[in-house]
Scaffold this motif. Structure first.
Motif, PDB file in Angstrom:
ATOM      1  N   TRP A  32      -8.422  25.256  -9.131  1.00  0.00           N
ATOM      2  CA  TRP A  32      -7.089  24.865  -8.688  1.00  0.00           C
ATOM      3  C   TRP A  32      -6.086  26.008  -8.806  1.00  0.00           C
ATOM      4  CZ3 TRP A  32      -4.175  21.938  -5.930  1.00  0.00           C
ATOM      5  CH2 TRP A  32      -2.853  21.650  -6.265  1.00  0.00           C
ATOM      6  N   GLU A  33      -6.163  26.749  -9.893  1.00  0.00           N
ATOM      7  CA  GLU A  33      -5.197  27.821 -10.138  1.00  0.00           C
ATOM      8  C   GLU A  33      -5.278  28.938  -9.104  1.00  0.00           C
ATOM      9  OE1 GLU A  33      -7.699  27.089 -12.516  1.00  0.00           O
ATOM     10  OE2 GLU A  33      -6.448  25.484 -13.331  1.00  0.00           O
ATOM     11  N   LEU A  35      -6.302  28.443  -5.784  1.00  0.00           N
ATOM     12  CA  LEU A  35      -6.423  27.885  -4.437  1.00  0.00           C
ATOM     13  C   LEU A  35      -5.547  28.601  -3.419  1.00  0.00           C
ATOM     14  CD1 LEU A  35      -7.539  25.824  -2.463  1.00  0.00           C
ATOM     15  CD2 LEU A  35      -5.712  24.271  -3.184  1.00  0.00           C
ATOM     16  N   VAL A  50     -11.845  22.901  -3.547  1.00  0.00           N
ATOM     17  CA  VAL A  50     -11.103  23.160  -4.780  1.00  0.00           C
ATOM     18  C   VAL A  50     -11.598  22.232  -5.880  1.00  0.00           C
ATOM     19  CG1 VAL A  50      -9.195  21.573  -4.192  1.00  0.00           C
ATOM     20  CG2 VAL A  50      -8.806  23.463  -5.772  1.00  0.00           C
ATOM     21  N   ILE A  52     -10.293  20.554  -9.140  1.00  0.00           N
ATOM     22  CA  ILE A  52      -9.009  20.255  -9.764  1.00  0.00           C
ATOM     23  C   ILE A  52      -9.204  19.448 -11.044  1.00  0.00           C
ATOM     24  CG2 ILE A  52      -7.755  20.317  -7.588  1.00  0.00           C
ATOM     25  CD1 ILE A  52      -7.719  17.252  -7.627  1.00  0.00           C
ATOM     26  N   VAL A  56      -3.923  16.491 -11.995  1.00  0.00           N
ATOM     27  CA  VAL A  56      -3.075  17.131 -10.971  1.00  0.00           C
ATOM     28  C   VAL A  56      -2.366  16.026 -10.192  1.00  0.00           C
ATOM     29  CG1 VAL A  56      -3.128  18.401  -8.790  1.00  0.00           C
ATOM     30  CG2 VAL A  56      -4.477  19.205 -10.717  1.00  0.00           C
ATOM     31  N   LEU A  61      -1.234  18.294  -4.607  1.00  0.00           N
ATOM     32  CA  LEU A  61      -2.469  18.549  -3.866  1.00  0.00           C
ATOM     33  C   LEU A  61      -2.315  18.264  -2.370  1.00  0.00           C
ATOM     34  CD1 LEU A  61      -5.580  19.106  -3.808  1.00  0.00           C
ATOM     35  CD2 LEU A  61      -5.875  16.673  -4.303  1.00  0.00           C
ATOM     36  N   VAL A  71     -12.848  18.379  -2.172  1.00  0.00           N
ATOM     37  CA  VAL A  71     -12.005  18.264  -3.353  1.00  0.00           C
ATOM     38  C   VAL A  71     -12.916  17.761  -4.463  1.00  0.00           C
ATOM     39  CG1 VAL A  71     -10.042  17.135  -4.454  1.00  0.00           C
ATOM     40  CG2 VAL A  71      -9.904  17.777  -2.037  1.00  0.00           C
TER      41      VAL A  71
END
Length: 174
Positions: A32-33, A35, A50, A52, A56, A61, A71
């Motif tokens: 996630w960091e 993306l 991603v 996550i 989140v 998102l 995802v």
């Protein structure tokens, strides 16, 4: 880590990238960091997914969903159900790509995970060894109906079954 879909074992076409550089990876799964950076460097023939955390906020998102093919939602423990709610929100937003649960879920959660919109479940080796694929499939098939409306399983929820029964029943004369 073993991967399951509704039919049993599945092959994983995704490559985890611990950095944002996804150069020659055809299907890259990024944290996630990283993306935004990965999407900025994405080649036209690449697909990006991603991973996550399950905390989140959906609003953070949502803007990325049109550019994602996968995802993956991390489950830190089987008792932490926030990922199920997040998967439902993602599906309700119209996301048609793959949604994956990643973490130590248990077989008893399989049917529910599918009804929440998950396509695949990625298990740690220890969990897969403790509960092999046939046990997951048996657990999935042991529920003939659910209380919530699912995805791709029309008619399996109690509400739809009651409505269908009411519609098929003859009207009683008063």
């Amino acid at each position: 880590m073993p991967l399951l879909d509704r039919n049993g074992s599945a092959e994983d076409r995704w490559t985890r990238s611990e950095g944002a550089a996804i150069g020659n990876i055809p299907a890259a799964l990024v944290p996630w960091e990283l993306l935004v950076e990965a999407l900025d460097t994405q080649e036209p023939e690449q697909v990006v997914g991603v991973l996550i955390p399950n905390n989140v906020p959906f609003a953070e998102l949502a803007p990325f969903l049109p550019r994602l093919a996968l995802v993956a939602i991390a489950f830190p423990a089987y008792a932490d159900g926030r990922g199920f709610s997040l998967a439902r929100q993602i599906r309700r937003a119209g996301f048609a790509g793959e949604i994956r649960a990643s973490g130590p879920l248990i077989a008893d959660q399989f049917a529910y995970a599918l009804s929440c919109g998950f396509d695949t479940i990625e298990l740690p080796e220890a969990n897969a060894a403790r509960q092999p694929v046939p046990q997951w499939l048996h657990a999935k098939d042991s529920f003939s109906a659910t209380y919530q409306r699912g995805y791709g399983e029309s008619g399996r929820n109690v509400l739809d079954q009651r409505r269908a029964a009411r519609a098929a029943a003859p009207i009683a004369a008063e």
